[in-house]
Design a protein around this motif. Structure first.
Motif, PDB file in Angstrom:
ATOM      1  N   ALA A  11      73.556  -5.841   7.907  1.00  0.00           N
ATOM      2  CA  ALA A  11      74.192  -4.602   7.439  1.00  0.00           C
ATOM      3  C   ALA A  11      73.928  -4.393   5.950  1.00  0.00           C
ATOM      4  O   ALA A  11      73.611  -3.278   5.507  1.00  0.00           O
ATOM      5  CB  ALA A  11      75.688  -4.629   7.727  1.00  0.00           C
ATOM      6  N   ALA A  12      74.031  -5.458   5.180  1.00  0.00           N
ATOM      7  CA  ALA A  12      73.776  -5.355   3.741  1.00  0.00           C
ATOM      8  C   ALA A  12      72.311  -5.024   3.469  1.00  0.00           C
ATOM      9  O   ALA A  12      72.008  -4.184   2.608  1.00  0.00           O
ATOM     10  CB  ALA A  12      74.161  -6.664   3.049  1.00  0.00           C
ATOM     11  N   ASP A  13      71.405  -5.643   4.191  1.00  0.00           N
ATOM     12  CA  ASP A  13      69.981  -5.364   4.012  1.00  0.00           C
ATOM     13  C   ASP A  13      69.643  -3.923   4.400  1.00  0.00           C
ATOM     14  O   ASP A  13      68.833  -3.266   3.754  1.00  0.00           O
ATOM     15  CB  ASP A  13      69.123  -6.335   4.830  1.00  0.00           C
ATOM     16  N   ALA A  14      70.276  -3.426   5.450  1.00  0.00           N
ATOM     17  CA  ALA A  14      70.044  -2.037   5.873  1.00  0.00           C
ATOM     18  C   ALA A  14      70.562  -1.065   4.812  1.00  0.00           C
ATOM     19  O   ALA A  14      69.894  -0.070   4.499  1.00  0.00           O
ATOM     20  CB  ALA A  14      70.719  -1.773   7.213  1.00  0.00           C
ATOM     21  N   ALA A  15      71.727  -1.347   4.262  1.00  0.00           N
ATOM     22  CA  ALA A  15      72.269  -0.490   3.204  1.00  0.00           C
ATOM     23  C   ALA A  15      71.372  -0.525   1.973  1.00  0.00           C
ATOM     24  O   ALA A  15      71.149   0.504   1.315  1.00  0.00           O
ATOM     25  CB  ALA A  15      73.689  -0.926   2.847  1.00  0.00           C
ATOM     26  N   TYR A  16      70.842  -1.696   1.662  1.00  0.00           N
ATOM     27  CA  TYR A  16      69.925  -1.821   0.527  1.00  0.00           C
ATOM     28  C   TYR A  16      68.644  -1.024   0.771  1.00  0.00           C
ATOM     29  O   TYR A  16      68.153  -0.331  -0.122  1.00  0.00           O
ATOM     30  CB  TYR A  16      69.602  -3.300   0.282  1.00  0.00           C
ATOM     31  N   ALA A  17      68.111  -1.096   1.976  1.00  0.00           N
ATOM     32  CA  ALA A  17      66.900  -0.338   2.314  1.00  0.00           C
ATOM     33  C   ALA A  17      67.153   1.155   2.167  1.00  0.00           C
ATOM     34  O   ALA A  17      66.319   1.889   1.622  1.00  0.00           O
ATOM     35  CB  ALA A  17      66.448  -0.665   3.737  1.00  0.00           C
ATOM     36  N   GLU A  18      68.303   1.597   2.632  1.00  0.00           N
ATOM     37  CA  GLU A  18      68.647   3.014   2.523  1.00  0.00           C
ATOM     38  C   GLU A  18      68.782   3.424   1.055  1.00  0.00           C
ATOM     39  O   GLU A  18      68.303   4.484   0.654  1.00  0.00           O
ATOM     40  CB  GLU A  18      69.944   3.288   3.285  1.00  0.00           C
ATOM     41  N   ALA A  19      69.409   2.580   0.250  1.00  0.00           N
ATOM     42  CA  ALA A  19      69.560   2.883  -1.174  1.00  0.00           C
ATOM     43  C   ALA A  19      68.206   2.907  -1.884  1.00  0.00           C
ATOM     44  O   ALA A  19      67.957   3.772  -2.727  1.00  0.00           O
ATOM     45  CB  ALA A  19      70.490   1.860  -1.831  1.00  0.00           C
ATOM     46  N   GLN A  20      67.344   1.979  -1.546  1.00  0.00           N
ATOM     47  CA  GLN A  20      65.999   1.966  -2.139  1.00  0.00           C
ATOM     48  C   GLN A  20      65.239   3.237  -1.778  1.00  0.00           C
ATOM     49  O   GLN A  20      64.515   3.801  -2.601  1.00  0.00           O
ATOM     50  CB  GLN A  20      65.220   0.735  -1.670  1.00  0.00           C
ATOM     51  N   ALA A  21      65.388   3.692  -0.555  1.00  0.00           N
ATOM     52  CA  ALA A  21      64.717   4.917  -0.115  1.00  0.00           C
ATOM     53  C   ALA A  21      65.263   6.123  -0.876  1.00  0.00           C
ATOM     54  O   ALA A  21      64.493   6.975  -1.336  1.00  0.00           O
ATOM     55  CB  ALA A  21      64.904   5.108   1.385  1.00  0.00           C
ATOM     56  N   GLU A  22      66.580   6.185  -1.021  1.00  0.00           N
ATOM     57  CA  GLU A  22      67.180   7.295  -1.774  1.00  0.00           C
ATOM     58  C   GLU A  22      66.701   7.289  -3.226  1.00  0.00           C
ATOM     59  O   GLU A  22      66.431   8.332  -3.807  1.00  0.00           O
ATOM     60  CB  GLU A  22      68.700   7.207  -1.721  1.00  0.00           C
ATOM     61  N   ARG A  23      66.587   6.103  -3.799  1.00  0.00           N
ATOM     62  CA  ARG A  23      66.111   5.986  -5.181  1.00  0.00           C
ATOM     63  C   ARG A  23      64.674   6.485  -5.298  1.00  0.00           C
ATOM     64  O   ARG A  23      64.320   7.202  -6.240  1.00  0.00           O
ATOM     65  CB  ARG A  23      66.206   4.536  -5.633  1.00  0.00           C
ATOM     66  N   ALA A  24      63.835   6.119  -4.361  1.00  0.00           N
ATOM     67  CA  ALA A  24      62.436   6.547  -4.395  1.00  0.00           C
ATOM     68  C   ALA A  24      62.320   8.062  -4.260  1.00  0.00           C
ATOM     69  O   ALA A  24      61.530   8.697  -4.955  1.00  0.00           O
ATOM     70  CB  ALA A  24      61.643   5.849  -3.288  1.00  0.00           C
ATOM     71  N   VAL A  25      63.120   8.648  -3.373  1.00  0.00           N
ATOM     72  CA  VAL A  25      63.100  10.102  -3.196  1.00  0.00           C
ATOM     73  C   VAL A  25      63.595  10.793  -4.461  1.00  0.00           C
ATOM     74  O   VAL A  25      62.997  11.780  -4.914  1.00  0.00           O
ATOM     75  CB  VAL A  25      63.945  10.503  -1.966  1.00  0.00           C
ATOM     76  N   ARG A  63      59.784   4.919   5.562  1.00  0.00           N
ATOM     77  CA  ARG A  63      58.628   5.293   4.749  1.00  0.00           C
ATOM     78  C   ARG A  63      58.730   4.721   3.333  1.00  0.00           C
ATOM     79  O   ARG A  63      57.734   4.271   2.768  1.00  0.00           O
ATOM     80  CB  ARG A  63      58.516   6.811   4.680  1.00  0.00           C
ATOM     81  N   GLU A  64      59.942   4.740   2.776  1.00  0.00           N
ATOM     82  CA  GLU A  64      60.112   4.380   1.371  1.00  0.00           C
ATOM     83  C   GLU A  64      60.487   2.916   1.135  1.00  0.00           C
ATOM     84  O   GLU A  64      60.268   2.404   0.049  1.00  0.00           O
ATOM     85  CB  GLU A  64      61.181   5.281   0.725  1.00  0.00           C
ATOM     86  N   ALA A  65      61.100   2.263   2.116  1.00  0.00           N
ATOM     87  CA  ALA A  65      61.524   0.863   1.958  1.00  0.00           C
ATOM     88  C   ALA A  65      61.289   0.096   3.263  1.00  0.00           C
ATOM     89  O   ALA A  65      62.213  -0.478   3.836  1.00  0.00           O
ATOM     90  CB  ALA A  65      62.988   0.814   1.544  1.00  0.00           C
ATOM     91  N   PRO A  66      60.051   0.065   3.741  1.00  0.00           N
ATOM     92  CA  PRO A  66      59.796  -0.564   5.047  1.00  0.00           C
ATOM     93  C   PRO A  66      60.057  -2.064   5.073  1.00  0.00           C
ATOM     94  O   PRO A  66      60.524  -2.581   6.090  1.00  0.00           O
ATOM     95  CB  PRO A  66      58.325  -0.245   5.309  1.00  0.00           C
ATOM     96  N   LEU A  67      59.792  -2.772   3.993  1.00  0.00           N
ATOM     97  CA  LEU A  67      60.007  -4.222   3.987  1.00  0.00           C
ATOM     98  C   LEU A  67      61.494  -4.562   4.053  1.00  0.00           C
ATOM     99  O   LEU A  67      61.907  -5.461   4.798  1.00  0.00           O
ATOM    100  CB  LEU A  67      59.373  -4.856   2.752  1.00  0.00           C
ATOM    101  N   GLU A  68      62.294  -3.831   3.281  1.00  0.00           N
ATOM    102  CA  GLU A  68      63.733  -4.058   3.279  1.00  0.00           C
ATOM    103  C   GLU A  68      64.330  -3.733   4.644  1.00  0.00           C
ATOM    104  O   GLU A  68      65.195  -4.451   5.150  1.00  0.00           O
ATOM    105  CB  GLU A  68      64.410  -3.222   2.189  1.00  0.00           C
ATOM    106  N   LEU A  69      63.863  -2.652   5.253  1.00  0.00           N
ATOM    107  CA  LEU A  69      64.348  -2.272   6.575  1.00  0.00           C
ATOM    108  C   LEU A  69      63.949  -3.312   7.621  1.00  0.00           C
ATOM    109  O   LEU A  69      64.755  -3.672   8.487  1.00  0.00           O
ATOM    110  CB  LEU A  69      63.827  -0.889   6.965  1.00  0.00           C
ATOM    111  N   GLN A  70      62.740  -3.825   7.536  1.00  0.00           N
ATOM    112  CA  GLN A  70      62.298  -4.846   8.494  1.00  0.00           C
ATOM    113  C   GLN A  70      63.136  -6.114   8.349  1.00  0.00           C
ATOM    114  O   GLN A  70      63.454  -6.768   9.342  1.00  0.00           O
ATOM    115  CB  GLN A  70      60.806  -5.162   8.317  1.00  0.00           C
ATOM    116  N   GLU A  71      63.502  -6.446   7.137  1.00  0.00           N
ATOM    117  CA  GLU A  71      64.362  -7.615   6.910  1.00  0.00           C
ATOM    118  C   GLU A  71      65.708  -7.423   7.617  1.00  0.00           C
ATOM    119  O   GLU A  71      66.225  -8.337   8.257  1.00  0.00           O
ATOM    120  CB  GLU A  71      64.575  -7.822   5.403  1.00  0.00           C
ATOM    121  N   ALA A  72      66.266  -6.218   7.538  1.00  0.00           N
ATOM    122  CA  ALA A  72      67.527  -5.925   8.222  1.00  0.00           C
ATOM    123  C   ALA A  72      67.358  -6.029   9.736  1.00  0.00           C
ATOM    124  O   ALA A  72      68.214  -6.598  10.428  1.00  0.00           O
ATOM    125  CB  ALA A  72      68.020  -4.534   7.832  1.00  0.00           C
TER     126      ALA A  72
END
Length: 158
Positions: A87-101, A51-60
């Protein structure tokens, strides 16, 4: 001469085969990197990342798919690199989502504080102009001042 070339051709073919096999054996399949990438993508998918970082997650996801294709084609070096990137892109997507929340939560807390404050402004610890703070607020270790209670007039002194 003809006998010599008959022996040379198989020897060269054998040497080339050994070199090719040696090159393949030199790079093992990146099973560990692939497992790490799969877990990282799954973890990001289970977080707020969709929901919060869909583009980054799709890249992963895309890089993981490319890594799986490279693994199938036995292009192990490429598969390892792509898996590590996934793996790095997935971690980045997760971090971006945590930041948004966290940002959204911070804004909600600030809104709640503003709603509770007098006049809708930020909470302050100073007293309004012209009023003195209570004695206990000035020095918490000071004894509480008491005034003697008035006694009813008894008509005389004792």
């Amino acid at each position: 001469m003809p006998t010599r070339s008959r022996r040379t051709v198989p020897a060269i073919a054998s040497a080339v085969t050994m070199m090719v096999l040696g090159a393949c054996a030199g790079t093992p399949p990146p099973d560990d990197a692939m497992a790490t990438a799969r877990l990282a993508v799954q973890r990001a998918e289970a977080s707020e990342a969709p929901r919060e970082a869909p583009l980054e997650l799709q890249e992963a996801r895309d890089k993981l798919t490319e890594a799986e294709k490279a693994l199938t084609a036995e292009e192990y070096a490429s598969a390892r690199r792509l898996a590590q990137e996934a793996a790095a892109d997935a971690a980045y997507a997760e971090a971006q989502a945590e930041r948004a929340v966290a940002q959204r939560n911070r804004e909600q807390v600030e809104t709640a504080i503003d709603a509770l404050a007098p006049g809708g402004s930020a909470v302050t610890t100073s007293a309004p102009a012209g009023s003195a703070p209570p004695a206990a607020a000035q020095d918490p270790s000071a004894p509480i001042a008491t005034t003697p209670l008035a006694t009813p007039a008894t008509g005389g002194t004792q």
